[in-house]
Design a protein around this motif. Structure first.
Motif, PDB file in Angstrom:
ATOM      1  N   ASP A 200      33.623  46.394  98.948  1.00  0.00           N
ATOM      2  CA  ASP A 200      32.917  47.911  98.720  1.00  0.00           C
ATOM      3  C   ASP A 200      31.543  47.726  98.122  1.00  0.00           C
ATOM      4  O   ASP A 200      31.560  46.879  97.245  1.00  0.00           O
ATOM      5  N   ALA A 201      30.605  48.385  98.608  1.00  0.00           N
ATOM      6  CA  ALA A 201      29.538  48.629  98.168  1.00  0.00           C
ATOM      7  C   ALA A 201      29.013  49.905  97.815  1.00  0.00           C
ATOM      8  O   ALA A 201      29.056  50.703  98.594  1.00  0.00           O
ATOM      9  N   TYR A 202      27.906  49.923  96.838  1.00  0.00           N
ATOM     10  CA  TYR A 202      27.339  51.287  96.392  1.00  0.00           C
ATOM     11  C   TYR A 202      25.939  50.914  96.342  1.00  0.00           C
ATOM     12  O   TYR A 202      25.716  49.926  95.445  1.00  0.00           O
ATOM     13  N   GLY A 203      24.982  51.643  96.877  1.00  0.00           N
ATOM     14  CA  GLY A 203      23.712  51.413  96.770  1.00  0.00           C
ATOM     15  C   GLY A 203      22.630  52.635  96.773  1.00  0.00           C
ATOM     16  O   GLY A 203      23.304  53.441  96.908  1.00  0.00           O
ATOM     17  N   ILE A 204      21.476  52.224  96.785  1.00  0.00           N
ATOM     18  CA  ILE A 204      20.334  53.130  96.544  1.00  0.00           C
ATOM     19  C   ILE A 204      19.147  52.735  97.227  1.00  0.00           C
ATOM     20  O   ILE A 204      18.824  51.102  96.926  1.00  0.00           O
ATOM     21  N   PHE A 205      18.263  53.440  97.630  1.00  0.00           N
ATOM     22  CA  PHE A 205      16.916  52.838  98.206  1.00  0.00           C
ATOM     23  C   PHE A 205      15.820  53.703  97.184  1.00  0.00           C
ATOM     24  O   PHE A 205      16.035  55.321  97.235  1.00  0.00           O
ATOM     25  N   THR A 206      15.139  52.986  96.721  1.00  0.00           N
ATOM     26  CA  THR A 206      13.942  53.434  95.912  1.00  0.00           C
ATOM     27  C   THR A 206      12.665  53.313  96.525  1.00  0.00           C
ATOM     28  O   THR A 206      12.469  52.254  97.197  1.00  0.00           O
ATOM     29  N   ASP A 207      11.763  54.259  96.636  1.00  0.00           N
ATOM     30  CA  ASP A 207      10.409  54.043  97.180  1.00  0.00           C
ATOM     31  C   ASP A 207       9.653  53.267  96.155  1.00  0.00           C
ATOM     32  O   ASP A 207      10.108  52.952  95.206  1.00  0.00           O
ATOM     33  N   ARG A 208       8.227  52.929  96.367  1.00  0.00           N
ATOM     34  CA  ARG A 208       7.399  52.013  95.641  1.00  0.00           C
ATOM     35  C   ARG A 208       7.212  52.841  94.248  1.00  0.00           C
ATOM     36  O   ARG A 208       6.799  52.046  93.474  1.00  0.00           O
TER      37      ARG A 208
ATOM     38  N   GLY B 194       9.506  54.314  92.847  1.00  0.00           N
ATOM     39  CA  GLY B 194      10.878  54.216  92.007  1.00  0.00           C
ATOM     40  C   GLY B 194      11.798  55.163  92.179  1.00  0.00           C
ATOM     41  O   GLY B 194      12.814  55.637  91.321  1.00  0.00           O
ATOM     42  N   ASN B 195      11.112  56.287  92.918  1.00  0.00           N
ATOM     43  CA  ASN B 195      12.036  57.479  93.280  1.00  0.00           C
ATOM     44  C   ASN B 195      13.212  57.137  94.221  1.00  0.00           C
ATOM     45  O   ASN B 195      13.097  56.483  95.375  1.00  0.00           O
ATOM     46  N   VAL B 196      14.445  57.543  93.819  1.00  0.00           N
ATOM     47  CA  VAL B 196      15.614  57.249  94.614  1.00  0.00           C
ATOM     48  C   VAL B 196      15.432  58.344  95.859  1.00  0.00           C
ATOM     49  O   VAL B 196      15.389  59.586  95.857  1.00  0.00           O
ATOM     50  N   GLN B 197      15.316  57.551  97.048  1.00  0.00           N
ATOM     51  CA  GLN B 197      15.186  58.498  98.353  1.00  0.00           C
ATOM     52  C   GLN B 197      16.543  58.320  99.101  1.00  0.00           C
ATOM     53  O   GLN B 197      16.965  59.564  99.946  1.00  0.00           O
ATOM     54  N   LYS B 198      17.443  57.374  98.888  1.00  0.00           N
ATOM     55  CA  LYS B 198      18.745  57.442  99.859  1.00  0.00           C
ATOM     56  C   LYS B 198      19.675  56.905  98.786  1.00  0.00           C
ATOM     57  O   LYS B 198      19.512  55.970  97.986  1.00  0.00           O
ATOM     58  N   ARG B 199      20.943  57.545  98.942  1.00  0.00           N
ATOM     59  CA  ARG B 199      22.101  56.923  98.128  1.00  0.00           C
ATOM     60  C   ARG B 199      23.060  56.299  99.300  1.00  0.00           C
ATOM     61  O   ARG B 199      23.132  57.158 100.385  1.00  0.00           O
TER      62      ARG B 199
ATOM     63  N   LYS C 291      13.527  43.504  97.979  1.00  0.00           N
ATOM     64  CA  LYS C 291      12.283  44.322  98.267  1.00  0.00           C
ATOM     65  C   LYS C 291      12.087  44.367  99.606  1.00  0.00           C
ATOM     66  O   LYS C 291      12.100  43.380 100.392  1.00  0.00           O
ATOM     67  N   MET C 292      11.506  45.580 100.085  1.00  0.00           N
ATOM     68  CA  MET C 292      11.269  45.728 101.484  1.00  0.00           C
ATOM     69  C   MET C 292       9.637  45.812 101.515  1.00  0.00           C
ATOM     70  O   MET C 292       8.790  46.562 100.536  1.00  0.00           O
ATOM     71  N   SER C 293       9.047  45.138 102.432  1.00  0.00           N
ATOM     72  CA  SER C 293       7.614  45.326 102.782  1.00  0.00           C
ATOM     73  C   SER C 293       7.143  45.357 104.165  1.00  0.00           C
ATOM     74  O   SER C 293       7.993  44.982 105.086  1.00  0.00           O
ATOM     75  N   LYS C 294       5.769  45.727 104.346  1.00  0.00           N
ATOM     76  CA  LYS C 294       5.300  45.831 105.687  1.00  0.00           C
ATOM     77  C   LYS C 294       3.895  45.303 105.419  1.00  0.00           C
ATOM     78  O   LYS C 294       3.206  46.043 104.540  1.00  0.00           O
ATOM     79  N   PHE C 295       3.442  44.168 106.267  1.00  0.00           N
ATOM     80  CA  PHE C 295       2.039  43.798 106.070  1.00  0.00           C
ATOM     81  C   PHE C 295       1.847  43.329 104.556  1.00  0.00           C
ATOM     82  O   PHE C 295       0.667  43.673 104.189  1.00  0.00           O
ATOM     83  N   GLY C 296       2.727  43.125 104.023  1.00  0.00           N
ATOM     84  CA  GLY C 296       2.578  42.761 102.654  1.00  0.00           C
ATOM     85  C   GLY C 296       2.474  43.566 101.839  1.00  0.00           C
ATOM     86  O   GLY C 296       2.383  43.672 100.449  1.00  0.00           O
ATOM     87  N   ILE C 297       2.683  44.894 102.045  1.00  0.00           N
ATOM     88  CA  ILE C 297       2.840  46.130 101.307  1.00  0.00           C
ATOM     89  C   ILE C 297       4.007  46.570 100.756  1.00  0.00           C
ATOM     90  O   ILE C 297       4.975  46.876 101.806  1.00  0.00           O
ATOM     91  N   ASN C 298       4.364  46.734  99.503  1.00  0.00           N
ATOM     92  CA  ASN C 298       5.560  47.077  99.084  1.00  0.00           C
ATOM     93  C   ASN C 298       5.999  48.591  99.482  1.00  0.00           C
ATOM     94  O   ASN C 298       5.131  49.439  99.385  1.00  0.00           O
ATOM     95  N   LEU C 299       7.416  48.670 100.138  1.00  0.00           N
ATOM     96  CA  LEU C 299       7.812  49.957 100.565  1.00  0.00           C
ATOM     97  C   LEU C 299       8.520  50.553  99.661  1.00  0.00           C
ATOM     98  O   LEU C 299       8.881  51.623  99.496  1.00  0.00           O
ATOM     99  N   GLY C 300       9.288  49.661  98.862  1.00  0.00           N
ATOM    100  CA  GLY C 300      10.523  49.944  97.981  1.00  0.00           C
ATOM    101  C   GLY C 300      11.392  48.962  97.907  1.00  0.00           C
ATOM    102  O   GLY C 300      11.276  47.759  98.134  1.00  0.00           O
ATOM    103  N   GLU C 301      12.618  49.404  97.485  1.00  0.00           N
ATOM    104  CA  GLU C 301      13.656  48.455  97.157  1.00  0.00           C
ATOM    105  C   GLU C 301      15.077  48.746  97.321  1.00  0.00           C
ATOM    106  O   GLU C 301      15.146  50.200  97.187  1.00  0.00           O
TER     107      GLU C 301
END
Length: 184
Positions: free
Chosen positions: A49-57, A59-64, A166-176
């Motif tokens: 089982d896994a529990y997660g969040i996506f935070t934008d660059r 640090g705001n939680v965008q998805k759980r 860490k997520m990025s596109k063209f070397g630009i941080n998108l979030g974690e």
């Protein structure tokens, strides 16, 4: 004047050296002595089982989200091969499926494939850590974006693993993406 130029050159050299050190990233080898030792075919075997969040660059939680993973390993063509069947459920009600196929190419080195992974994920483990690098075809609204992942997993106990990606596109941080895994 000569002293000022000399001090300025030294200061610039020091700043460049510090910036190089600040940009250096961890390597999986630095975790070689850490325990418990991560064996992918042991940890990712059975139900997790896994529990997660996506935070934008910012640090705001965008998805759980939660993930139910059913994993099984076998030997195919003389190599350890795992199938990780992941079922995601997001806080906004969206459901998603990803099925990974992992192959241990040599001790501590892996390749992974999935339908939404562009090419292959390349992974390396040592001690309690695993680092994956891959490009994911990420659906956002009505579009698909190819984003790069620098994915780190750390085995904390034989049943608990923490994952930071860490997520990025063209070397630009998108979030974690941050996940905690619990092996049943």
């Amino acid at each position: 004047m000569h002293k000022i130029i000399l001090i300025s050159k030294r200061l610039i050299g020091l700043l460049l050296a510090l910036s190089v050190l600040a940009c250096s990233s961890p390597t999986v080898k630095q975790y070689t002595q850490e325990t418990p030792k991560l064996d992918l075919s042991e940890y990712f075997n059975g139900t997790i089982d896994a529990y997660g969040i996506f935070t934008d660059r910012s640090g705001n939680v965008q998805k759980r989200f939660t993930v139910l993973m059913v994993a099984k390993w076998s030997v195919v063509n003389g190599k350890k091969t795992g199938v990780l069947d992941e079922s995601f459920e997001y806080s906004d009600g969206i459901k998603q499926k990803r099925i990974w196929t992992l192959v241990e190419t040599s001790p501590g080195r892996y390749i992974g494939t999935a339908d939404d992974v562009i090419g292959e994920a390349i992974g390396e483990s040592a001690g309690n850590a695993l680092n994956w690098a891959y490009t994911l075809a990420l659906p956002v609204d009505q579009s698909i974006y190819h984003v790069q992942f620098d994915d780190w997993m750390y085995l904390v106990t034989p049943k608990v693993m923490i994952n930071k990606a860490k997520m990025s596109k063209f070397g630009i941080n998108l979030g974690e993406v941050t996940l905690s895994f619990y092996k049943r």
